[in-house]
Design an enzyme around this catalytic site. Structure first.
Site, PDB file in Angstrom:
ATOM      1  N   LYS A 165      10.790   9.987   9.053  1.00  0.00           N
ATOM      2  CA  LYS A 165      10.167   9.933  10.380  1.00  0.00           C
ATOM      3  C   LYS A 165      11.200   9.990  11.515  1.00  0.00           C
ATOM      4  CE  LYS A 165       8.487   5.971  11.522  1.00  0.00           C
ATOM      5  NZ  LYS A 165       7.709   4.728  11.445  1.00  0.00           N
ATOM      6  N   ASP A 214       0.850  -1.186   0.000  1.00  0.00           N
ATOM      7  CA  ASP A 214       0.000   0.000   0.000  1.00  0.00           C
ATOM      8  C   ASP A 214       0.896   1.250   0.000  1.00  0.00           C
ATOM      9  OD1 ASP A 214      -1.757   2.036   0.404  1.00  0.00           O
ATOM     10  OD2 ASP A 214      -2.461   1.366   2.380  1.00  0.00           O
ATOM     11  N   ALA A 215       1.010   1.869  -1.170  1.00  0.00           N
ATOM     12  CA  ALA A 215       1.932   2.995  -1.346  1.00  0.00           C
ATOM     13  C   ALA A 215       1.644   4.121  -0.357  1.00  0.00           C
ATOM     14  CB  ALA A 215       1.846   3.522  -2.771  1.00  0.00           C
ATOM     15  N   THR A 266      16.065  -1.790  14.512  1.00  0.00           N
ATOM     16  CA  THR A 266      16.943  -0.697  14.075  1.00  0.00           C
ATOM     17  C   THR A 266      16.513   0.637  14.692  1.00  0.00           C
ATOM     18  OG1 THR A 266      15.589  -0.283  12.125  1.00  0.00           O
ATOM     19  CG2 THR A 266      17.449  -1.774  11.830  1.00  0.00           C
ATOM     20  N   ASN A 269      17.536   7.642   1.468  1.00  0.00           N
ATOM     21  CA  ASN A 269      18.645   7.504   2.415  1.00  0.00           C
ATOM     22  C   ASN A 269      19.928   7.247   1.640  1.00  0.00           C
ATOM     23  OD1 ASN A 269      20.437   6.915   4.432  1.00  0.00           O
ATOM     24  ND2 ASN A 269      19.381   5.067   5.152  1.00  0.00           N
ATOM     25  N   GLU A 321      29.438   2.275   2.464  1.00  0.00           N
ATOM     26  CA  GLU A 321      29.171   0.863   2.694  1.00  0.00           C
ATOM     27  C   GLU A 321      29.015   0.154   1.349  1.00  0.00           C
ATOM     28  OE1 GLU A 321      25.345  -0.674   3.616  1.00  0.00           O
ATOM     29  OE2 GLU A 321      25.246   0.016   1.549  1.00  0.00           O
ATOM     30  N   CYS A 361      26.021   3.944   7.921  1.00  0.00           N
ATOM     31  CA  CYS A 361      25.688   5.276   7.413  1.00  0.00           C
ATOM     32  C   CYS A 361      26.529   6.405   8.007  1.00  0.00           C
ATOM     33  CB  CYS A 361      24.208   5.570   7.637  1.00  0.00           C
ATOM     34  SG  CYS A 361      23.137   4.399   6.805  1.00  0.00           S
ATOM     35  N   HIS A 377      20.874  11.979  11.067  1.00  0.00           N
ATOM     36  CA  HIS A 377      20.877  10.963  10.024  1.00  0.00           C
ATOM     37  C   HIS A 377      19.434  10.689   9.580  1.00  0.00           C
ATOM     38  CE1 HIS A 377      21.462   7.554   7.585  1.00  0.00           C
ATOM     39  NE2 HIS A 377      20.945   6.694   8.440  1.00  0.00           N
TER      40      HIS A 377
END
Lengths: 129, 346
Positions: B240, B29-30, B202, B267, B81, B113, B235
């Site tokens: 969000k 669901d976009a 994470t 990102n 990375e 990152c 970062h």
């Protein structure tokens, strides 16, 4: 291309280092070590090209050589640098953007690779200015 | 001795894919993904772009913007990375491409990152110790997300380069503070094409714990508070997390607005925070204070307190601004994206 053959041309491929005859003012890319006009009166020194120029002519490659299949279709152009010499290079943009006489500038890109485990060749391509 | 940023440069490839396009392929669901991640589209490398070409373009932008004499460079460190070679330093190729003198030290960094900010800290140390005149620190990535994995919605391409020195500074880095633990929130094993991650793990034990610890650690160390800063950048694995951590730490939405590039960029891993900082420098004025905290999974955070000098006016317009790099994107469908990302083998 052997590793040594690529390595020897790194300054030319990465930074468009050519030569310039201070006697007659002519610029050369790829570099010449002797000026064909001034002969022994010529004085040759290294010259870093600005990397700006215009497309003299171009073709769109659809049937790419081995190693370039994923890049097809791509634009291959003869580019006349502002300092004078012409060279062949890729112009990275849509084929519909290509036009004879368009201005281009140099960018640093991956030119190809020997194989999945071989060395990666980096160097200069062009994009619309 | 004052140490800081002499010049800076960023680079973002022109290609973009919208998150709707990715969601359509996987039946997701976009609307809910875009709403949850607060990312609309992400950058995609050209077929001939990788972490090295992006590092070179960013480095050249930094050198040209500051009209920097490359013979002064005593160190080049590239954080990524996605170094194209497992063994053969990205930094050596960057050094040749910017025509640095061979009399320098160079190495590649990897810390998910935050490898680029670790490179900044290393250059700060070398400059501060008087071992080098100026150093080049780069964060550059063409980050990977497995097809269908949550990471695929945000893993993007881009980079930024900072020239670190002690004179003629565009911004003074007053201090830096790091926080590092053994937290297996994200990893990629040798030879594996895509990283693995701990999903929601994470978040709290990874991103939030490390960013808040480094940020509060730095503010405690130098005696500052969020309201002392004009700008802040954290970062940006999605839109969000940085907004939530900013609120948690006491920064306002206004402070993070200029550096929040992730909704239109995705990102960029090692480039993420550093491109955000470049976007802030693109509009900051003399005396502005900037707070930056990078995060790298694994896990660690590097926090920086920065003050802009009057030199910013001199160099700002001499290089492409982040806003300019985000303009005129070329949108692609998922099939073309898969080709660009090497997901199609012939």
């Amino acid at each position: 291309m052997t590793v040594a053959r690529f390595w020897r041309k790194i300054p030319n491929r990465y930074n468009l280092i050519g030569t310039h005859c201070t006697t007659c003012g002519e610029h050369y890319f790829p570099p010449r070590q002797m000026c064909p006009t001034c002969r022994r009166d010529g004085k040759i020194e290294n010259h870093k090209f600005e990397g700006k120029g215009e497309v003299v002519t171009y073709t769109v490659i659809h049937t790419a050589a081995k190693g370039y299949e994923m890049q097809a279709p791509y634009n291959l152009a003869v580019i006349k640098l502002d300092e004078g010499p012409s060279l062949t290079g890729q112009v990275v943009c849509g084929k519909e953007e290509m036009e004879i006489g368009m201005r281009v500038r140099s960018v640093f890109r991956k030119l190809g690779e020997e194989s999945e485990k071989g060395m990666i060749y980096y160097g200069t391509k062009f994009v619309p200015e | 001795m004052k140490v800081g940023i002499v010049s800076y440069g960023a680079y973002v490839p022109r290609y973009r894919i919208k998150l709707e396009e990715i969601a359509a392929v996987w039946g997701d669901d976009a609307k809910s993904i875009i709403g949850g991640l607060k990312v609309n589209e992400k950058s995609v490398p050209g077929l001939d772009e990788d972490a090295i070409t992006i590092a070179v373009e960013a480095a050249r932008n930094a050198i040209n913007r500051g009209n920097v004499d490359v013979s002064r460079l005593g160190a080049i460190y590239c954080g990524s990375e996605s170094h194209p070679y497992a063994v053969k330093p990205t930094s050596t190729i960057v050094a040749a491409a910017v025509e640095a003198e061979p009399n320098l030290t160079a190495a590649d960094f990897e810390f998910a990152c935050k490898a680029g900010t670790a490179a900044i800290q290393t250059c700060m140390g070398l400059v501060g110790a008087g071992m080098i005149d100026i150093g080049l620190a780069i964060g550059s990535d063409v980050s990977q997300g497995a097809p269908g994995d949550a990471l695929e919605y945000t893993a993007a391409a881009g980079g930024a380069a900072y020239i670190i020195g002690s004179s003629d500074l565009t911004a003074v880095i007053e201090d830096t503070f790091s926080f590092t633990t053994d937290t297996p929130d994200f990893w990629r094993r040798e030879g594996m094409p895509y990283p693995e991650h701990g999903g929601r793990f994470t978040g709290e034990p990874g991103y939030f714990k490390h960013v808040t610890s480094a940020a509060t650690g730095l503010m405690d160390k130098i005696g500052t508070k969020p309201s002392d800063y004009d700008y802040a950048v954290f970062h940006q694995p999605n839109g969000k997390f940085p907004q939530n951590v900013a609120r948690k730490l006491g920064f306002t939405p206004e402070q993070i607005k200029a550096g929040l590039v992730v909704p239109r960029l995705g990102n960029t891993y090692s480039g993420s925070c550093m491109i955000g900082l470049a976007a802030i420098l693109d509009q900051a004025v003399e005396g502005d204070r900037i707070f930056m905290t990078a995060f790298g999974s694994g896990a660690g955070s590097d926090a920086f307190s920065i003050t802009v000098t009057d030199k910013i006016e001199e160099i700002r317009d001499a290089g492409p601004k982040v806003e300019e790099l985000l303009q005129n994107p070329i949108y692609m469908d998922y099939a073309t994206y898969a080709k660009h990302k090497g997901k199609i083998k012939v």
